[in-house]
Structures are given as structure tokens and as C-alpha cells.
Scaffold this active site. Sequence first.
Site, PDB file in Angstrom:
ATOM      1  N   LYS A 212      -3.464   6.492   9.128  1.00  0.00           N
ATOM      2  CA  LYS A 212      -4.640   5.730   8.584  1.00  0.00           C
ATOM      3  C   LYS A 212      -4.623   4.817   7.670  1.00  0.00           C
ATOM      4  O   LYS A 212      -4.126   5.007   6.485  1.00  0.00           O
ATOM      5  CB  LYS A 212      -5.823   6.861   7.973  1.00  0.00           C
ATOM      6  CG  LYS A 212      -7.043   6.330   7.741  1.00  0.00           C
ATOM      7  CD  LYS A 212      -7.995   6.941   6.694  1.00  0.00           C
ATOM      8  CE  LYS A 212      -7.820   6.678   5.452  1.00  0.00           C
ATOM      9  NZ  LYS A 212      -8.005   5.022   5.134  1.00  0.00           N
ATOM     10  N   GLU A 288       2.990   9.484  -3.193  1.00  0.00           N
ATOM     11  CA  GLU A 288       3.575   8.574  -4.047  1.00  0.00           C
ATOM     12  C   GLU A 288       2.174   7.758  -4.858  1.00  0.00           C
ATOM     13  O   GLU A 288       1.299   7.236  -4.092  1.00  0.00           O
ATOM     14  CB  GLU A 288       4.169   7.472  -3.309  1.00  0.00           C
ATOM     15  CG  GLU A 288       5.097   6.661  -4.108  1.00  0.00           C
ATOM     16  CD  GLU A 288       4.446   5.147  -4.542  1.00  0.00           C
ATOM     17  OE1 GLU A 288       3.899   5.152  -5.817  1.00  0.00           O
ATOM     18  OE2 GLU A 288       4.494   4.364  -3.791  1.00  0.00           O
ATOM     19  N   CYS A 322       1.988   0.050  -7.657  1.00  0.00           N
ATOM     20  CA  CYS A 322       2.132   1.173  -8.773  1.00  0.00           C
ATOM     21  C   CYS A 322       3.215   0.914  -9.671  1.00  0.00           C
ATOM     22  O   CYS A 322       3.432   1.645 -10.825  1.00  0.00           O
ATOM     23  CB  CYS A 322       2.307   2.398  -7.834  1.00  0.00           C
ATOM     24  SG  CYS A 322       3.543   2.018  -6.630  1.00  0.00           S
ATOM     25  N   GLU A 419      -3.972   3.090 -15.650  1.00  0.00           N
ATOM     26  CA  GLU A 419      -3.476   1.967 -14.590  1.00  0.00           C
ATOM     27  C   GLU A 419      -4.422   0.872 -14.275  1.00  0.00           C
ATOM     28  O   GLU A 419      -5.722   1.268 -13.717  1.00  0.00           O
ATOM     29  CB  GLU A 419      -3.070   2.783 -13.416  1.00  0.00           C
ATOM     30  CG  GLU A 419      -2.328   1.764 -12.197  1.00  0.00           C
ATOM     31  CD  GLU A 419      -1.758   2.713 -11.217  1.00  0.00           C
ATOM     32  OE1 GLU A 419      -2.637   3.666 -10.523  1.00  0.00           O
ATOM     33  OE2 GLU A 419      -0.817   2.219 -10.504  1.00  0.00           O
TER      34      GLU A 419
HETATM   35  P1  ADP Z   1      -7.370   2.784  -4.446  1.00  0.00           P
HETATM   36  O1  ADP Z   1      -8.241   3.198  -5.417  1.00  0.00           O
HETATM   37  O2  ADP Z   1      -6.416   2.076  -4.908  1.00  0.00           O
HETATM   38  O3  ADP Z   1      -7.989   2.274  -3.167  1.00  0.00           O
HETATM   39  P2  ADP Z   1      -7.055   5.352  -2.770  1.00  0.00           P
HETATM   40  O4  ADP Z   1      -6.445   6.264  -3.408  1.00  0.00           O
HETATM   41  O5  ADP Z   1      -8.311   5.548  -3.019  1.00  0.00           O
HETATM   42  O6  ADP Z   1      -6.469   4.017  -3.696  1.00  0.00           O
HETATM   43  O7  ADP Z   1      -6.596   4.862  -1.404  1.00  0.00           O
HETATM   44  C1  ADP Z   1      -5.478   5.116  -0.824  1.00  0.00           C
HETATM   45  C2  ADP Z   1      -5.862   5.571   0.392  1.00  0.00           C
HETATM   46  O8  ADP Z   1      -6.217   6.761   0.548  1.00  0.00           O
HETATM   47  C3  ADP Z   1      -6.862   4.891   1.564  1.00  0.00           C
HETATM   48  O9  ADP Z   1      -6.150   4.979   2.731  1.00  0.00           O
HETATM   49  C4  ADP Z   1      -7.804   5.658   1.266  1.00  0.00           C
HETATM   50  O10 ADP Z   1      -8.908   5.437   2.317  1.00  0.00           O
HETATM   51  C5  ADP Z   1      -7.555   7.008   1.263  1.00  0.00           C
HETATM   52  N1  ADP Z   1      -8.294   7.856   0.821  1.00  0.00           N
HETATM   53  C6  ADP Z   1      -9.278   7.788  -0.415  1.00  0.00           C
HETATM   54  N2  ADP Z   1      -9.931   8.786  -0.466  1.00  0.00           N
HETATM   55  C7  ADP Z   1      -9.505   9.825   0.306  1.00  0.00           C
HETATM   56  C8  ADP Z   1      -9.903  11.224   0.241  1.00  0.00           C
HETATM   57  N3  ADP Z   1     -10.771  11.903  -0.405  1.00  0.00           N
HETATM   58  N4  ADP Z   1      -8.971  11.979   1.355  1.00  0.00           N
HETATM   59  C9  ADP Z   1      -8.067  11.379   1.896  1.00  0.00           C
HETATM   60  N5  ADP Z   1      -7.822  10.002   1.883  1.00  0.00           N
HETATM   61  C10 ADP Z   1      -8.477   9.389   1.003  1.00  0.00           C
END
Ligand code: ADP
Length: 520
Positions: A212, A288, A322, A419
Site C-alpha cells: 500500500k 522503520e 526520518c 519530529e
Molecule cells: P505520516 O504521518 O508521515 O503521513 P503515517 O505513519 O501516517 O505517516 O503514514 C505512513 C503510511 O502508513 C501511509 O501509507 C499511511 O496510509 C499508512 N497508515 C496510516 N495510518 C495507518 C493505520 N492505522 N494502519 C495502517 N497503516 C496506516
Amino acid sequence: MTSSKIELPGEVKTDADAAALMASLQLMPSPVPNADIKYTKIFINNEWQDSVSGKTFPVYNPASGEQICEVQEAEKADVDKAVQAARLAFTLGSVWRRMDASERGRLLAKLADLVERDSAYLATIESMDSGKPFLPTLFVDLQGTIKTLRYYAGYADKIHGTSIPMDGDYLTFTRHEPIGVCGQIIPWNFPLMMTAWKLGPALACGNTVVMKPAEQTPLTCLYIGSLVKEAGFPPGVVNILPGFGPTAGAAIASHMGIDKVAFTGSTEVGKLIQEAAGKSNLKRVTLELGGKNPNIIFADADLDLAVEQAHQGVFFNAGQCCTAGSRIFVEEPIYEEFVRRSVERAKRRTVGSPFDPTTEQGPQISQEQQSRVLEFIQSGISEGARLECGGKALGLKGFFIEPTVFSNVKDDMRIAKEEIFGPVQQIMKFKTIDEVIERANNTEYGLVAAVFTSDITKAMTISTAMQAGTVWINCFNALSTQCPFGGYKMSGNGRELGDCGLKEYSEVKTITIKISAKNS
Ligand code: ADP
């Protein structure tokens, strides 16, 4: 305005103008003019499919705020379909399971060649979708993507176990087998490179994948789907599902048919992933996550080098890394001079259209991220740090922020602890090596650290003391496919890249055979 040349922009008014200007210079690689977006559907079983729900979502260009296209929105039902395809591709006796390891390597090498063939196009749409400047995208992101795929292509037929002199009349050996169906959830800051970091080792080891991309940046990952098919990977080996985290992402993390999940993103979501894995089928988890990385500058350092590397270390990719070295500890005798030179460098940083060849910094990924970073800057001001330059949004459209430098930063300020993921540099002062080691390690994160000094003893003392997965001495962001990368503490679990990356995508099986009498 303190910094930069973004009058968004004077002589170059639109991305199209900038792309035309770059093309007209001819001396350097240029973006593909009027690049079409060819793939906006869900990629399952080597086919392009609409979402089960019929939903789509918009994808934006962060340099203009304008919509690029609509993409099919995967949710749980689509994840179920993809997992079914990936499981079928992984069944015993399938084409993929029976394929020679060297052939898996050939397919990965072919994929690398196809990415290389289409690198100008891929860099163009990566820039449009993420706001990254085109030239660094071509030279850093595309190169990183191609090299990672090639590196793991070479490994495919060199992943093997050992024979073991176990006690008793036995012959024992180990096999390194693929884990199975791997869920892979990636972020928006390096969409293509993260695709390769995840696909390369997973496919070299013989797994199948349900990936994804981030909802902000699905376009290049989808295009990679078309190249996976062109390279000749069997249907179901790689499946790509654009969609949102709490729906598609969460469905991957908790799926009973997925054997491992690899995630790159925020620490907050990393915890949710690990929790979902634990509550479902205890799938293997590699993470990561974030960083608030120390960069330690001693008075005996080459100051020009340290200032420039510290600048690049925090401002590269508009600070959306990061690895950003956002806590800079400078030894007292050179503190004022280091701040003066860092401010002067930040003011010279060019911010503007990703397609203007002189641009060093593009926009933040979204309005939400822009607002978040500006809010951090306000917290720095109100907590008493000295704003040396920058601090404001830039331009009338798009999500730009001025390169911002804070001095007189104290360790307990939010800008020194959390961060920021934006172009904001925090400069702190230290007096002794013991003090700086303690302060640098006083964080929940542990991704990278750096030290600048001409004294090898200090460099080695710091590098062995840092609680971080990577330490750079007199350099910053020196990442490469061959070197393991990952975090201590809340920066993650496991390692990507290098041979360590392979371990995270294989199970070790011990096979023991009873024999009548062994000989040494
Ligand atoms: P950022 O805050 O930098 O956008 P995220 O950690 O929210 O970083 O997002 C990184 C990835 O994790 C994206 O592909 C996002 O769609 C996905 N993501 C966000 N929330 C969830 C969740 N609850 N479960 C699984 N994947 C998630």
C-alpha cells in the site's frame, strides 16, 4: 522575506514553464513534458481493477495545490482480494514457488532495467506528486531505486543456509525459506525508493507482496506495477493497493492471511501496526519509524564541511526525512560562528517549483503538513528559542515554508524533542563530550546520529556511544543499498538494506536427518 527566491516564481510562473525552461537548457536531463498519468487503478493479479466499493480519491500536486487525478480507493474488501491472489501465487507448486532462484533474480534485474528505461518519466511524476525537485529525484531517488532492485536481484540465488555439525548421529542443514505473503505499507516522503526497499528483498527471497503506497503519493508505485507485469513476474506476486491508512493499511496489518508486515512511517502508526499484528496472527513485523537525530559538531571540525552537511542533513527533501539531523549540538567555542554561517546558508537556500533546475527545496507534501510545521515553529518562538531566519509560509499557492533556523534551543523545548518533518534547524550548545553523549541519547528515538571532528578518538567515542542504528562521521545522509538501515528504541524494529534486509524476509528452517553413523 528572509530567504530564498520564491516569488513563486518571478520569471518562471508555472511548473510547465519551468519544465520547458529545463528542457530548453538541454545540458541536463529534463522532465517529460505534459507527462500523462497512465495508471490509477488497483493492481491485483497483474490486472488493473476498480475498487470493490467504487470509491476513488483525489491526488494533489503540492507545489500548486491542484488535483492531478483521481485514483481507485482500496479498502478491506480489496485487500481481501489481493491477499487471495498473493496466497494463490505462493501455494506449493505454483509458478513462483517452483521458479529457479536465479530466474527470480533475472526478473528483479529486468525490473531495475525497466525503471532505468523510464527514469525521466518516473522522476517527472514523482516530482508532480510529491513536490520533490526533479533533478535530485532523478539523481537520488531513481538511482536509489534502480540500485536497490539490482542489488537484491544479485542476491536471489545466493540466499542459503549452512550444514551444522550437531551432536549425535545426524546430518543437519538449514534452509532460508520465504515467509509467505508480505504486507508492505510505505510513506509519502520517498515513494519510489521505499517501493524498491520493500520489493527488492521480499521478492529476492521468494515472497509475494501486498503493497500500500501512501494516499498522498500513489502514482509512481502504481506505475511500478505496470513494470512488474512487463518484467514477467507471475500474476499475484506483486499487488499494489492505493488507499488510506485506517482502512486499507489497517486491513493489511490485521489480516489473518498475511504472514509479515513491513511498515515505514510515523512511530504512532508503527505502534498500531505492531498491536494489530499481535492481536491477529502474530505476523512478523518490521518497522522503520521516526527520528529526532543528533548531529554533534566539535570545535576541531572542518567548519565549512560541518555547516554544509548539517544544512543538507536537515533541509534535504524539505526536511521530510526520518534521518533529518534536527538536533544540532555545537561545541561552545564555535557556537556563534556556526549559527552565523548556518543562517547565511539557509538564507541562500532556493525554494520554488520542483521543475525549476535551480530549486533546492520544493513544497511540503500537504496543507496539513505545512500547518503542522508552522505550528511547531510557533511553539519554538513561544518557548523562547531565537528565530534566526525563516518561520513563515511562502508563496500564494502550494505548501512552501521558508528555510527556518532556531538558535538558543533548549533540550526540553518541543522543537528539540519532537519530529517536525519540515525545513527547521535547531542549534544547541554543549561544553563536554560526556554531556553531549548523554543529551544526544536522551530521546525516545534512535535512528541515526552524526559527528563532525578531526579527532578520531572523539569520533569513535561518540560513534560507539550513540544509541542509533547508523552513525555518520564527517558526513550525513550517506545511505547506500549495501548498508543496513534501521532504528534503535522507538525508531523501529529490524533492518532494511544490505544483507540484513534479507533476514527480515526469510524464515530459517532446520532439517535434521538421522543417519546410522556419522564421521567427522
Ligand atoms: P505520516 O504521518 O508521515 O503521513 P503515517 O505513519 O501516517 O505517516 O503514514 C505512513 C503510511 O502508513 C501511509 O501509507 C499511511 O496510509 C499508512 N497508515 C496510516 N495510518 C495507518 C493505520 N492505522 N494502519 C495502517 N497503516 C496506516
